[in-house]
Write a protein that holds these residues in place. Structure first.
Motif, PDB file in Angstrom:
ATOM      1  N   THR A   1     -30.301  10.832 -40.407  1.00  0.00           N
ATOM      2  CA  THR A   1     -30.989   9.910 -39.501  1.00  0.00           C
ATOM      3  C   THR A   1     -31.490   8.695 -40.265  1.00  0.00           C
ATOM      4  O   THR A   1     -31.345   7.556 -39.796  1.00  0.00           O
ATOM      5  N   ALA A   2     -32.049   8.911 -41.438  1.00  0.00           N
ATOM      6  CA  ALA A   2     -32.530   7.786 -42.253  1.00  0.00           C
ATOM      7  C   ALA A   2     -31.379   6.866 -42.648  1.00  0.00           C
ATOM      8  O   ALA A   2     -31.513   5.631 -42.576  1.00  0.00           O
ATOM      9  N   VAL A   3     -30.243   7.442 -43.045  1.00  0.00           N
ATOM     10  CA  VAL A   3     -29.069   6.631 -43.398  1.00  0.00           C
ATOM     11  C   VAL A   3     -28.607   5.817 -42.195  1.00  0.00           C
ATOM     12  O   VAL A   3     -28.309   4.619 -42.312  1.00  0.00           O
ATOM     13  N   GLU A   4     -28.558   6.451 -41.020  1.00  0.00           N
ATOM     14  CA  GLU A   4     -28.123   5.738 -39.813  1.00  0.00           C
ATOM     15  C   GLU A   4     -29.084   4.607 -39.456  1.00  0.00           C
ATOM     16  O   GLU A   4     -28.641   3.491 -39.155  1.00  0.00           O
TER      17      GLU A   4
ATOM     18  N   ASP B   1     -28.137   0.662 -39.547  1.00  0.00           N
ATOM     19  CA  ASP B   1     -28.264  -0.183 -38.357  1.00  0.00           C
ATOM     20  C   ASP B   1     -29.172  -1.377 -38.618  1.00  0.00           C
ATOM     21  O   ASP B   1     -28.962  -2.462 -38.071  1.00  0.00           O
ATOM     22  N   TYR B   2     -30.187  -1.185 -39.453  1.00  0.00           N
ATOM     23  CA  TYR B   2     -31.098  -2.272 -39.793  1.00  0.00           C
ATOM     24  C   TYR B   2     -30.393  -3.314 -40.661  1.00  0.00           C
ATOM     25  O   TYR B   2     -30.521  -4.508 -40.435  1.00  0.00           O
ATOM     26  N   ILE B   3     -29.644  -2.830 -41.632  1.00  0.00           N
ATOM     27  CA  ILE B   3     -28.942  -3.734 -42.546  1.00  0.00           C
ATOM     28  C   ILE B   3     -27.832  -4.485 -41.829  1.00  0.00           C
ATOM     29  O   ILE B   3     -27.638  -5.679 -42.037  1.00  0.00           O
ATOM     30  N   GLN B   4     -27.086  -3.764 -40.983  1.00  0.00           N
ATOM     31  CA  GLN B   4     -25.959  -4.383 -40.285  1.00  0.00           C
ATOM     32  C   GLN B   4     -25.950  -3.909 -38.830  1.00  0.00           C
ATOM     33  O   GLN B   4     -25.370  -2.892 -38.508  1.00  0.00           O
ATOM     34  N   PRO B   5     -26.639  -4.663 -37.942  1.00  0.00           N
ATOM     35  CA  PRO B   5     -26.723  -4.242 -36.545  1.00  0.00           C
ATOM     36  C   PRO B   5     -25.372  -4.303 -35.806  1.00  0.00           C
ATOM     37  O   PRO B   5     -25.167  -3.601 -34.822  1.00  0.00           O
ATOM     38  N   LYS B   6     -24.460  -5.145 -36.300  1.00  0.00           N
ATOM     39  CA  LYS B   6     -23.149  -5.254 -35.653  1.00  0.00           C
ATOM     40  C   LYS B   6     -22.235  -4.143 -36.152  1.00  0.00           C
ATOM     41  O   LYS B   6     -22.447  -3.573 -37.214  1.00  0.00           O
ATOM     42  N   ASN B   7     -21.178  -3.889 -35.366  1.00  0.00           N
ATOM     43  CA  ASN B   7     -20.195  -2.879 -35.748  1.00  0.00           C
ATOM     44  C   ASN B   7     -19.479  -3.333 -37.018  1.00  0.00           C
ATOM     45  O   ASN B   7     -18.906  -4.406 -37.063  1.00  0.00           O
ATOM     46  N   ASP B   8     -19.536  -2.511 -38.051  1.00  0.00           N
ATOM     47  CA  ASP B   8     -18.939  -2.840 -39.342  1.00  0.00           C
ATOM     48  C   ASP B   8     -18.229  -1.593 -39.868  1.00  0.00           C
ATOM     49  O   ASP B   8     -18.852  -0.543 -39.992  1.00  0.00           O
ATOM     50  N   PRO B   9     -16.944  -1.684 -40.176  1.00  0.00           N
ATOM     51  CA  PRO B   9     -16.205  -0.506 -40.651  1.00  0.00           C
ATOM     52  C   PRO B   9     -16.804   0.129 -41.907  1.00  0.00           C
ATOM     53  O   PRO B   9     -16.778   1.354 -42.056  1.00  0.00           O
ATOM     54  N   LYS B  10     -17.359  -0.671 -42.795  1.00  0.00           N
ATOM     55  CA  LYS B  10     -17.951  -0.119 -44.019  1.00  0.00           C
ATOM     56  C   LYS B  10     -19.215   0.685 -43.703  1.00  0.00           C
ATOM     57  O   LYS B  10     -19.440   1.757 -44.268  1.00  0.00           O
TER      58      LYS B  10
END
Length: 121
Positions: free
Chosen positions: A73-76, A80-89
Motif C-alpha cells: 500500500t505504501a509503494v502504491e 501515485d504521488y510521484i507519478q499520478p498519470k499512467n506510467d508503465p515504469k
C-alpha cells in the motif's frame, strides 16, 4: 532546541506506527479482508486447540501477509504521488509490489492448509 530523550522519541514512534496501522485497516479494502481472515483462523486455532508451534507459525504467516500488504500500500501510494498519470515504469513497480503480497499470501494459505486440513479430515 533541546534534543528529545530516547524514551520520548520511541513513544512518539510507536504512536506514529499505531496511527499508520489504524489508517491501513480503516482505508484499505484488501487489508480489511485479510484482517477478517486472520480473525477466522485465530478463532479456528482456539477451536482446534492448535499447538504452540502451530500458533507461532500461524501468527508469523498472518503478520507477514498483513505487513507486506502495508508495504504494498505504501509503494502504491508513493508511486501515485510521484507519478499520478499512467506510467508503465510505475505500473511495473506496483505489479512487483502486489506480486510480493501474492507470494506471501499463497504461502500463508499453504501454512493454513498444513495446520487445519489434518484436523478437518
Amino acid at each position: 532546541m533541546p534534543k528529545e530523550s530516547f524514551l520520548k522519541n520511541r513513544i512518539k514512534s510507536v504512536g506514529y506506527a499505531l496511527k499508520g496501522m489504524f489508517l491501513l485497516l480503516r482505508t484499505e479494502a484488501s487489508i480489511k479482508i485479510q484482517f477478517v481472515i486472520a480473525l477466522v483462523v485465530t478463532g479456528a486455532g482456539f477451536y482446534f486447540n492448535i499447538s504452540y508451534t502451530e500458533w507461532m507459525i500461524q501468527l508469523i504467516a498472518i503478520g507477514s501477509v498483513m505487513g507486506i500488504e502495508g508495504l504494498n500500500t505504501a509503494v502504491e501510494k508513493l508511486s501515485d504521488y510521484i507519478q499520478p498519470k499512467n506510467d508503465p515504469k510505475i505500473g511495473f513497480i506496483k505489479d512487483i509490489s502486489a506480486g510480493a503480497v501474492m507470494i506471501v499470501s499463497i504461502l500463508a494459505g499453504i501454512v493454513g492448509l498444513l495446520i487445519y486440513l489434518p484436523k478437518l479430515v
